[in-house]
Design a protein around this motif. Structure first.
Motif, PDB file in Angstrom:
ATOM      1  N   ARG A 169       5.243   1.891 -18.147  1.00  0.00           N
ATOM      2  CA  ARG A 169       6.615   1.389 -17.996  1.00  0.00           C
ATOM      3  C   ARG A 169       7.208   1.833 -16.661  1.00  0.00           C
ATOM      4  N   SER A 170       6.967   3.078 -16.302  1.00  0.00           N
ATOM      5  CA  SER A 170       7.490   3.593 -15.035  1.00  0.00           C
ATOM      6  C   SER A 170       6.864   2.869 -13.847  1.00  0.00           C
ATOM      7  N   HIS A 171       5.539   2.761 -13.847  1.00  0.00           N
ATOM      8  CA  HIS A 171       4.855   2.059 -12.762  1.00  0.00           C
ATOM      9  C   HIS A 171       5.322   0.608 -12.700  1.00  0.00           C
ATOM     10  N   SER A 172       5.400  -0.019 -13.856  1.00  0.00           N
ATOM     11  CA  SER A 172       5.801  -1.422 -13.936  1.00  0.00           C
ATOM     12  C   SER A 172       7.161  -1.638 -13.289  1.00  0.00           C
ATOM     13  N   ALA A 173       8.119  -0.835 -13.665  1.00  0.00           N
ATOM     14  CA  ALA A 173       9.477  -0.988 -13.149  1.00  0.00           C
ATOM     15  C   ALA A 173       9.513  -0.823 -11.633  1.00  0.00           C
ATOM     16  N   ARG A 174       8.766   0.131 -11.132  1.00  0.00           N
ATOM     17  CA  ARG A 174       8.791   0.403  -9.698  1.00  0.00           C
ATOM     18  C   ARG A 174       8.073  -0.688  -8.899  1.00  0.00           C
ATOM     19  N   PHE A 175       6.926  -1.167  -9.401  1.00  0.00           N
ATOM     20  CA  PHE A 175       6.246  -2.272  -8.719  1.00  0.00           C
ATOM     21  C   PHE A 175       7.090  -3.541  -8.804  1.00  0.00           C
ATOM     22  N   ILE A 218       4.216   5.278  -5.793  1.00  0.00           N
ATOM     23  CA  ILE A 218       4.323   5.051  -7.240  1.00  0.00           C
ATOM     24  C   ILE A 218       3.207   5.733  -8.005  1.00  0.00           C
ATOM     25  N   LEU A 219       1.985   5.640  -7.486  1.00  0.00           N
ATOM     26  CA  LEU A 219       0.822   6.180  -8.193  1.00  0.00           C
ATOM     27  C   LEU A 219       0.508   7.625  -7.810  1.00  0.00           C
ATOM     28  N   ASN A 220       1.267   8.157  -6.852  1.00  0.00           N
ATOM     29  CA  ASN A 220       1.083   9.534  -6.391  1.00  0.00           C
ATOM     30  C   ASN A 220      -0.341   9.756  -5.874  1.00  0.00           C
ATOM     31  N   CYS A 248       0.836  -1.204   0.000  1.00  0.00           N
ATOM     32  CA  CYS A 248       0.000   0.000   0.000  1.00  0.00           C
ATOM     33  C   CYS A 248       0.874   1.258   0.000  1.00  0.00           C
ATOM     34  N   GLN A 249       1.895   1.281   0.835  1.00  0.00           N
ATOM     35  CA  GLN A 249       2.806   2.430   0.894  1.00  0.00           C
ATOM     36  C   GLN A 249       3.521   2.630  -0.443  1.00  0.00           C
ATOM     37  N   ALA A 250       3.994   1.529  -1.018  1.00  0.00           N
ATOM     38  CA  ALA A 250       4.684   1.619  -2.312  1.00  0.00           C
ATOM     39  C   ALA A 250       3.726   2.111  -3.391  1.00  0.00           C
ATOM     40  N   GLY A 272      -7.234   7.593 -13.580  1.00  0.00           N
ATOM     41  CA  GLY A 272      -6.363   8.741 -13.694  1.00  0.00           C
ATOM     42  C   GLY A 272      -4.915   8.551 -13.302  1.00  0.00           C
ATOM     43  N   VAL A 273      -4.456   7.321 -13.114  1.00  0.00           N
ATOM     44  CA  VAL A 273      -3.046   7.122 -12.760  1.00  0.00           C
ATOM     45  C   VAL A 273      -2.329   6.193 -13.726  1.00  0.00           C
ATOM     46  N   VAL A 274      -3.068   5.488 -14.532  1.00  0.00           N
ATOM     47  CA  VAL A 274      -2.477   4.570 -15.495  1.00  0.00           C
ATOM     48  C   VAL A 274      -3.024   4.977 -16.852  1.00  0.00           C
ATOM     49  N   GLY A 275      -2.165   5.148 -17.819  1.00  0.00           N
ATOM     50  CA  GLY A 275      -2.687   5.569 -19.105  1.00  0.00           C
ATOM     51  C   GLY A 275      -1.701   5.449 -20.241  1.00  0.00           C
ATOM     52  N   THR A 276      -0.659   6.248 -20.195  1.00  0.00           N
ATOM     53  CA  THR A 276       0.273   6.241 -21.311  1.00  0.00           C
ATOM     54  C   THR A 276       1.254   5.082 -21.178  1.00  0.00           C
TER      55      THR A 276
END
Length: 130
Positions: A75-81, A30-32, A24-26, A66-70
């Motif tokens: 790619r950024s979210h994927s790498a961080r998760f 990541i998703l701001n 949850c914290q991560a 509103g947090v996942v789209g482009t």
């Protein structure tokens, strides 16, 4: 409110204590999004098959408006998760299946608006193999 779902065939006793809170914290970082807006569901001990193998694996699904789209966001979210899950579950870097698609637009539950739902391959954290 983003919902993070982590499915795994790992038994509950193989998951680190407090994983859901750290996930949850991560996700908030990541998703701001504020941490108290994020729902986390962890489902251990599932029957799962990936690449014709029943070896331990995990799948992360993110549903959010509103947090996942482009493709760049994904790619950024994927790498961080992926980095988070590798660390938490001791996954090797070679056990990652790269994203194959982009998010699809769906009718949202919030006032009938349009939102984005990201399947595992959409958000980038597909099936991770231990």
């Amino acid at each position: 409110m983003p919902t993070i779902e982590l499915d795994t065939n790992l038994p509950a006793d193989r998951l680190p204590v407090g994983l859901e809170k750290r996930l949850c914290q991560a996700a908030a970082t990541i998703l701001n999004k504020p941490e108290n807006y994020i729902n986390v569901i962890v489902r251990p001990g599932l029957t799962m098959l990936h690449l014709s193998s029943e070896e331990p694996c995990v799948q992360l699904r993110i549903n959010a408006f509103g947090v996942v789209g482009t493709a760049e966001q994904n790619r950024s979210h994927s790498a961080r998760f992926f980095e988070f899950l590798c660390k938490e579950l001791a996954l090797g870097q070679d056990r990652y299946t790269k994203p194959l698609a982009t998010p699809t637009r769906v009718a949202g539950a919030c006032g009938g608006g349009v939102g984005v739902t990201a399947d595992p391959w959409d958000c980038g954290v597909d099936l991770l193999r231990l």
